[in-house]
Design an enzyme around this catalytic site. Sequence first.
Site, PDB file in Angstrom:
ATOM      1  N   SER A 184       0.851  -1.187   0.000  1.00  0.00           N
ATOM      2  CA  SER A 184       0.000   0.000   0.000  1.00  0.00           C
ATOM      3  C   SER A 184       0.892   1.245   0.000  1.00  0.00           C
ATOM      4  O   SER A 184       1.675   1.430  -0.923  1.00  0.00           O
ATOM      5  CB  SER A 184      -0.981  -0.043   1.172  1.00  0.00           C
ATOM      6  OG  SER A 184      -2.031   0.872   0.966  1.00  0.00           O
ATOM      7  N   GLN A 185       0.808   2.126   1.020  1.00  0.00           N
ATOM      8  CA  GLN A 185       1.785   3.212   1.060  1.00  0.00           C
ATOM      9  C   GLN A 185       3.194   2.633   1.046  1.00  0.00           C
ATOM     10  O   GLN A 185       4.088   3.138   0.360  1.00  0.00           O
ATOM     11  CB  GLN A 185       1.616   4.081   2.303  1.00  0.00           C
ATOM     12  CG  GLN A 185       2.699   5.169   2.393  1.00  0.00           C
ATOM     13  CD  GLN A 185       2.671   5.931   3.704  1.00  0.00           C
ATOM     14  OE1 GLN A 185       2.300   7.094   3.736  1.00  0.00           O
ATOM     15  NE2 GLN A 185       3.064   5.284   4.794  1.00  0.00           N
ATOM     16  N   ASP A 274      -9.321  -4.555  -6.057  1.00  0.00           N
ATOM     17  CA  ASP A 274      -8.859  -3.537  -5.108  1.00  0.00           C
ATOM     18  C   ASP A 274      -9.564  -2.209  -5.383  1.00  0.00           C
ATOM     19  O   ASP A 274      -9.352  -1.583  -6.422  1.00  0.00           O
ATOM     20  CB  ASP A 274      -7.352  -3.368  -5.242  1.00  0.00           C
ATOM     21  CG  ASP A 274      -6.721  -2.577  -4.108  1.00  0.00           C
ATOM     22  OD1 ASP A 274      -7.432  -1.788  -3.459  1.00  0.00           O
ATOM     23  OD2 ASP A 274      -5.513  -2.752  -3.864  1.00  0.00           O
ATOM     24  N   HIS A 303      -7.821  -5.042  -1.429  1.00  0.00           N
ATOM     25  CA  HIS A 303      -6.727  -4.454  -0.651  1.00  0.00           C
ATOM     26  C   HIS A 303      -6.640  -5.207   0.676  1.00  0.00           C
ATOM     27  O   HIS A 303      -7.113  -4.732   1.714  1.00  0.00           O
ATOM     28  CB  HIS A 303      -7.019  -2.969  -0.437  1.00  0.00           C
ATOM     29  CG  HIS A 303      -5.808  -2.127  -0.256  1.00  0.00           C
ATOM     30  ND1 HIS A 303      -4.982  -1.773  -1.301  1.00  0.00           N
ATOM     31  CD2 HIS A 303      -5.268  -1.563   0.859  1.00  0.00           C
ATOM     32  CE1 HIS A 303      -4.005  -1.021  -0.852  1.00  0.00           C
ATOM     33  NE2 HIS A 303      -4.149  -0.879   0.457  1.00  0.00           N
TER      34      HIS A 303
END
Length: 320
Positions: A184-185, A274, A303
Amino acid sequence: MPTIDMPLDQLQAYTGTNPRPDDFDAYWDRALAEMRGTDPQIELVPSEFQTPSAECFDLYFTGVRGARIHVKYARPRGISEPHPAIVEFHGYTGNAGNWSERLAFVSLGFSVFAMDCRGQGGSSEDSGGVKGNTHHGHIIRGLDDDVPDNLLFRHIFLDTAQLAAIAMDMPEVDETQVYATGGSQGGALTIACASLEPRIRKVATVFPFLSDYRRVWEMDLAKDAYAELRTYFRFFDPQHKREDEIFTRLGYIDIQHLAGRIKGDVVMGVGLMDTVCPPSTQFAAYNKITSSKRLEIYPDFGHEGLPGLSDKFIQFFLQE
Protein backbone atom coordinates in the site's frame (compact mmCIF):
# COMPACT_ATOMS: atom_id res chain seq x y z
CA MET A 1 -15.00 -12.77 -13.86
CA PRO A 2 -16.31 -9.70 -11.98
CA THR A 3 -14.34 -6.50 -12.41
CA ILE A 4 -14.11 -3.06 -10.80
CA ASP A 5 -11.61 -1.72 -13.35
CA MET A 6 -10.39 -2.41 -16.87
CA PRO A 7 -10.17 -5.94 -18.27
CA LEU A 8 -6.78 -7.54 -17.69
CA ASP A 9 -5.61 -7.14 -21.29
CA GLN A 10 -6.25 -3.39 -21.07
CA LEU A 11 -4.55 -3.16 -17.68
CA GLN A 12 -1.46 -4.77 -19.17
CA ALA A 13 -1.25 -1.98 -21.76
CA TYR A 14 -2.34 0.95 -19.57
CA THR A 15 0.26 3.70 -19.05
CA GLY A 16 -1.53 6.16 -16.79
CA THR A 17 -3.70 9.26 -16.87
CA ASN A 18 -2.22 11.72 -14.37
CA PRO A 19 -0.01 14.32 -16.09
CA ARG A 20 3.77 14.28 -15.71
CA PRO A 21 5.17 17.77 -15.05
CA ASP A 22 7.50 19.03 -17.77
CA ASP A 23 10.31 19.60 -15.27
CA PHE A 24 9.83 16.28 -13.47
CA ASP A 25 13.42 15.06 -13.88
CA ALA A 26 14.90 18.41 -12.87
CA TYR A 27 12.59 18.43 -9.83
CA TRP A 28 13.92 15.10 -8.58
CA ASP A 29 17.53 15.91 -9.46
CA ARG A 30 17.19 19.01 -7.29
CA ALA A 31 15.54 17.01 -4.51
CA LEU A 32 18.28 14.37 -4.53
CA ALA A 33 20.93 17.09 -4.39
CA GLU A 34 19.23 18.47 -1.27
CA MET A 35 19.16 15.00 0.27
CA ARG A 36 22.83 14.34 -0.46
CA GLY A 37 23.72 17.70 1.07
CA THR A 38 21.96 16.80 4.35
CA ASP A 39 24.12 15.57 7.23
CA PRO A 40 22.26 12.44 8.43
CA GLN A 41 23.69 12.61 11.98
CA ILE A 42 23.11 8.87 12.41
CA GLU A 43 22.45 7.61 15.93
CA LEU A 44 22.15 3.97 17.00
CA VAL A 45 20.48 3.26 20.35
CA PRO A 46 20.21 -0.35 21.59
CA SER A 47 16.56 -1.30 21.99
CA GLU A 48 15.07 -2.82 25.12
CA PHE A 49 13.88 -5.61 22.81
CA GLN A 50 16.65 -8.14 22.17
CA THR A 51 16.70 -11.84 21.28
CA PRO A 52 19.43 -14.50 21.25
CA SER A 53 19.57 -14.32 17.45
CA ALA A 54 18.89 -10.61 16.77
CA GLU A 55 20.52 -7.37 17.83
CA CYS A 56 17.93 -4.59 17.76
CA PHE A 57 18.53 -0.84 17.60
CA ASP A 58 16.52 2.35 17.32
CA LEU A 59 18.27 4.10 14.46
CA TYR A 60 17.77 7.84 13.97
CA PHE A 61 18.87 10.02 11.08
CA THR A 62 18.19 13.58 9.93
CA GLY A 63 16.29 13.84 6.67
CA VAL A 64 15.68 16.87 4.46
CA ARG A 65 14.25 19.94 6.19
CA GLY A 66 15.69 18.79 9.52
CA ALA A 67 13.26 16.02 10.46
CA ARG A 68 14.64 13.25 12.67
CA ILE A 69 13.58 9.92 11.19
CA HIS A 70 13.21 6.80 13.32
CA VAL A 71 13.98 3.30 12.03
CA LYS A 72 13.77 -0.10 13.72
CA TYR A 73 17.03 -1.81 12.83
CA ALA A 74 17.50 -5.52 13.52
CA ARG A 75 20.54 -7.52 12.47
CA PRO A 76 21.68 -11.11 12.94
CA ARG A 77 23.61 -11.45 16.17
CA GLY A 78 27.22 -12.52 15.85
CA ILE A 79 27.46 -12.10 12.06
CA SER A 80 29.94 -9.37 11.16
CA GLU A 81 30.71 -10.23 7.53
CA PRO A 82 28.71 -8.32 4.90
CA HIS A 83 25.29 -9.82 4.29
CA PRO A 84 22.02 -8.81 2.55
CA ALA A 85 19.67 -6.21 3.99
CA ILE A 86 16.03 -5.27 3.54
CA VAL A 87 14.46 -1.83 3.92
CA GLU A 88 10.76 -2.03 4.83
CA PHE A 89 8.00 0.57 4.55
CA HIS A 90 4.57 0.60 6.21
CA GLY A 91 1.02 1.49 5.19
CA TYR A 92 -0.52 4.98 5.27
CA THR A 93 -0.80 6.58 8.74
CA GLY A 94 0.81 3.50 10.35
CA ASN A 95 4.24 2.74 11.73
CA ALA A 96 7.08 0.26 11.48
CA GLY A 97 5.25 -2.30 13.61
CA ASN A 98 6.64 -4.73 16.14
CA TRP A 99 10.18 -5.97 16.49
CA SER A 100 8.90 -9.53 16.15
CA GLU A 101 7.86 -8.76 12.57
CA ARG A 102 11.54 -8.35 11.65
CA LEU A 103 12.70 -11.67 13.08
CA ALA A 104 11.79 -13.95 10.16
CA PHE A 105 14.13 -12.04 7.86
CA VAL A 106 16.84 -11.81 10.54
CA SER A 107 16.67 -15.59 11.03
CA LEU A 108 17.43 -15.97 7.31
CA GLY A 109 20.55 -13.81 7.59
CA PHE A 110 19.18 -10.41 6.59
CA SER A 111 19.57 -7.14 8.40
CA VAL A 112 16.25 -5.25 8.40
CA PHE A 113 15.59 -1.50 8.47
CA ALA A 114 11.90 -0.63 9.08
CA MET A 115 11.20 3.10 8.77
CA ASP A 116 8.57 5.18 10.53
CA CYS A 117 7.23 7.72 8.00
CA ARG A 118 7.55 11.27 9.22
CA GLY A 119 4.42 12.61 10.89
CA GLN A 120 2.46 9.35 10.81
CA GLY A 121 1.89 6.73 13.51
CA GLY A 122 5.48 6.14 14.55
CA SER A 123 8.31 8.08 16.18
CA SER A 124 9.63 10.12 13.24
CA GLU A 125 9.31 13.90 13.22
CA ASP A 126 7.35 16.08 10.84
CA SER A 127 9.40 19.28 10.72
CA GLY A 128 6.77 21.28 8.84
CA GLY A 129 5.85 23.45 11.82
CA VAL A 130 5.31 20.72 14.41
CA LYS A 131 6.99 17.59 15.68
CA GLY A 132 5.23 14.27 15.94
CA ASN A 133 2.02 12.97 14.50
CA THR A 134 0.20 14.82 11.72
CA HIS A 135 -1.32 11.51 10.64
CA HIS A 136 -3.58 12.38 7.66
CA GLY A 137 -3.55 14.74 4.70
CA HIS A 138 -0.01 13.97 3.55
CA ILE A 139 -0.85 13.77 -0.17
CA ILE A 140 -2.14 17.34 -0.18
CA ARG A 141 0.46 18.80 2.22
CA GLY A 142 2.34 21.49 0.31
CA LEU A 143 -0.06 21.47 -2.64
CA ASP A 144 -0.75 25.21 -2.30
CA ASP A 145 2.80 26.31 -1.48
CA ASP A 146 4.59 28.65 -3.85
CA VAL A 147 6.91 25.88 -5.02
CA PRO A 148 6.29 22.14 -5.39
CA ASP A 149 9.52 21.44 -3.50
CA ASN A 150 7.50 21.62 -0.27
CA LEU A 151 5.22 18.67 -1.04
CA LEU A 152 5.41 16.41 2.00
CA PHE A 153 5.63 13.18 0.03
CA ARG A 154 8.70 14.59 -1.74
CA HIS A 155 10.40 14.56 1.65
CA ILE A 156 9.09 11.10 2.56
CA PHE A 157 10.26 9.68 -0.77
CA LEU A 158 13.69 11.16 -0.09
CA ASP A 159 13.70 9.61 3.39
CA THR A 160 13.39 6.17 1.79
CA ALA A 161 16.35 6.74 -0.52
CA GLN A 162 18.43 8.22 2.28
CA LEU A 163 17.70 5.21 4.49
CA ALA A 164 18.72 2.82 1.70
CA ALA A 165 22.03 4.65 1.31
CA ILE A 166 22.59 4.53 5.08
CA ALA A 167 21.93 0.78 5.05
CA MET A 168 24.38 0.31 2.19
CA ASP A 169 27.07 2.13 4.17
CA MET A 170 26.77 -0.14 7.21
CA PRO A 171 29.93 -2.29 7.45
CA GLU A 172 27.88 -5.42 8.13
CA VAL A 173 25.73 -4.93 5.01
CA ASP A 174 26.62 -6.03 1.49
CA GLU A 175 25.84 -2.86 -0.43
CA THR A 176 25.17 -4.87 -3.60
CA GLN A 177 22.40 -6.86 -1.90
CA VAL A 178 20.00 -4.31 -0.43
CA TYR A 179 16.33 -4.99 -1.14
CA ALA A 180 13.10 -3.01 -0.55
CA THR A 181 9.59 -4.12 0.33
CA GLY A 182 6.20 -2.87 1.51
CA GLY A 183 2.48 -2.80 0.81
CA SER A 184 0.00 0.00 0.00
CA GLN A 185 1.78 3.21 1.06
CA GLY A 186 4.71 0.92 1.80
CA GLY A 187 4.42 -0.45 -1.74
CA ALA A 188 4.58 3.07 -3.13
CA LEU A 189 7.58 3.92 -0.96
CA THR A 190 9.28 0.72 -2.09
CA ILE A 191 8.96 1.88 -5.70
CA ALA A 192 10.06 5.42 -4.80
CA CYS A 193 13.05 4.08 -2.87
CA ALA A 194 14.24 1.86 -5.72
CA SER A 195 13.67 4.71 -8.20
CA LEU A 196 15.64 7.31 -6.26
CA GLU A 197 18.31 4.86 -5.06
CA PRO A 198 18.81 2.67 -8.16
CA ARG A 199 21.39 0.48 -6.37
CA ILE A 200 18.44 -1.32 -4.74
CA ARG A 201 18.88 -4.85 -6.07
CA LYS A 202 15.41 -6.35 -5.52
CA VAL A 203 11.98 -4.79 -5.15
CA ALA A 204 8.96 -6.60 -3.67
CA THR A 205 5.85 -4.42 -3.67
CA VAL A 206 2.16 -5.08 -3.19
CA PHE A 207 -0.82 -2.91 -4.23
CA PRO A 208 1.18 0.35 -4.29
CA PHE A 209 -0.54 3.59 -3.28
CA LEU A 210 0.29 7.12 -4.54
CA SER A 211 -0.07 6.35 -8.24
CA ASP A 212 -2.13 7.93 -11.02
CA TYR A 213 -4.18 10.31 -8.89
CA ARG A 214 -6.35 11.53 -11.73
CA ARG A 215 -7.37 7.98 -12.56
CA VAL A 216 -8.45 7.50 -8.92
CA TRP A 217 -10.53 10.66 -9.23
CA GLU A 218 -12.14 9.63 -12.52
CA MET A 219 -13.10 6.24 -11.04
CA ASP A 220 -14.85 8.03 -8.15
CA LEU A 221 -12.55 6.25 -5.71
CA ALA A 222 -11.17 9.34 -3.96
CA LYS A 223 -12.16 7.82 -0.63
CA ASP A 224 -10.51 5.55 1.93
CA ALA A 225 -6.76 6.18 1.57
CA TYR A 226 -7.36 8.78 -1.18
CA ALA A 227 -10.19 10.62 0.64
CA GLU A 228 -8.10 13.78 1.09
CA LEU A 229 -8.24 14.41 -2.67
CA ARG A 230 -12.00 14.83 -2.44
CA THR A 231 -11.68 16.90 0.73
CA TYR A 232 -9.14 19.17 -0.95
CA PHE A 233 -11.37 19.91 -3.94
CA ARG A 234 -14.42 20.48 -1.74
CA PHE A 235 -12.60 22.96 0.52
CA PHE A 236 -10.08 24.64 -1.77
CA ASP A 237 -11.33 24.28 -5.37
CA PRO A 238 -15.06 23.51 -5.18
CA GLN A 239 -15.68 24.37 -8.85
CA HIS A 240 -12.56 22.56 -10.10
CA LYS A 241 -11.20 25.68 -11.77
CA ARG A 242 -7.66 24.54 -10.89
CA GLU A 243 -8.14 20.83 -11.57
CA ASP A 244 -5.48 20.52 -14.28
CA GLU A 245 -3.00 22.52 -12.22
CA ILE A 246 -3.63 20.41 -9.12
CA PHE A 247 -3.23 17.06 -10.83
CA THR A 248 -0.11 18.28 -12.62
CA ARG A 249 1.44 19.28 -9.30
CA LEU A 250 0.50 15.93 -7.83
CA GLY A 251 2.42 14.43 -10.74
CA TYR A 252 5.67 15.27 -8.96
CA ILE A 253 4.81 12.72 -6.25
CA ASP A 254 3.17 10.16 -8.55
CA ILE A 255 5.19 6.94 -8.38
CA GLN A 256 4.28 5.92 -11.93
CA HIS A 257 6.52 8.73 -13.17
CA LEU A 258 9.44 7.53 -11.03
CA ALA A 259 9.10 3.81 -11.79
CA GLY A 260 11.12 3.91 -15.00
CA ARG A 261 14.24 4.72 -12.98
CA ILE A 262 14.25 1.35 -11.21
CA LYS A 263 17.26 -0.84 -12.04
CA GLY A 264 16.59 -3.79 -9.69
CA ASP A 265 14.48 -6.89 -10.20
CA VAL A 266 10.80 -6.39 -9.32
CA VAL A 267 7.98 -8.61 -8.08
CA MET A 268 4.60 -6.93 -7.63
CA GLY A 269 1.40 -8.33 -6.15
CA VAL A 270 -1.96 -6.95 -7.25
CA GLY A 271 -5.56 -7.82 -6.40
CA LEU A 272 -7.89 -7.11 -9.29
CA MET A 273 -10.79 -6.26 -6.94
CA ASP A 274 -8.86 -3.54 -5.11
CA THR A 275 -11.08 -0.47 -4.59
CA VAL A 276 -8.57 1.31 -2.32
CA CYS A 277 -5.68 1.40 -4.79
CA PRO A 278 -7.40 0.56 -8.10
CA PRO A 279 -5.61 -2.00 -10.29
CA SER A 280 -5.19 0.43 -13.20
CA THR A 281 -3.24 2.83 -10.98
CA GLN A 282 -0.93 0.00 -9.98
CA PHE A 283 -0.47 -1.14 -13.58
CA ALA A 284 0.33 2.47 -14.57
CA ALA A 285 3.46 2.18 -12.41
CA TYR A 286 4.27 -1.45 -13.20
CA ASN A 287 4.04 -0.94 -16.95
CA LYS A 288 6.68 1.81 -16.81
CA ILE A 289 9.25 -0.42 -15.11
CA THR A 290 11.88 -1.49 -17.67
CA SER A 291 14.01 -3.76 -15.47
CA SER A 292 13.33 -7.47 -14.93
CA LYS A 293 9.85 -7.79 -13.43
CA ARG A 294 6.94 -10.10 -12.80
CA LEU A 295 3.37 -9.78 -11.54
CA GLU A 296 1.58 -11.98 -9.03
CA ILE A 297 -2.12 -11.46 -9.86
CA TYR A 298 -4.98 -12.33 -7.49
CA PRO A 299 -8.24 -11.96 -9.47
CA ASP A 300 -10.69 -12.24 -6.55
CA PHE A 301 -8.79 -10.19 -3.95
CA GLY A 302 -8.83 -6.54 -3.02
CA HIS A 303 -6.73 -4.45 -0.65
CA GLU A 304 -6.06 -7.29 1.78
CA GLY A 305 -3.70 -10.11 2.52
CA LEU A 306 -2.83 -12.00 -0.67
CA PRO A 307 -2.38 -15.70 0.14
CA GLY A 308 1.15 -16.99 -0.31
CA LEU A 309 2.57 -13.68 -1.49
CA SER A 310 4.84 -13.10 1.50
CA ASP A 311 6.29 -16.59 0.94
CA LYS A 312 6.95 -15.69 -2.70
CA PHE A 313 8.71 -12.52 -1.57
CA ILE A 314 10.97 -14.46 0.80
CA GLN A 315 11.89 -16.90 -1.95
CA PHE A 316 12.55 -13.96 -4.28
CA PHE A 317 14.93 -12.38 -1.75
CA LEU A 318 16.74 -15.70 -1.19
CA GLN A 319 17.39 -16.33 -4.88
CA GLU A 320 20.90 -15.67 -6.11
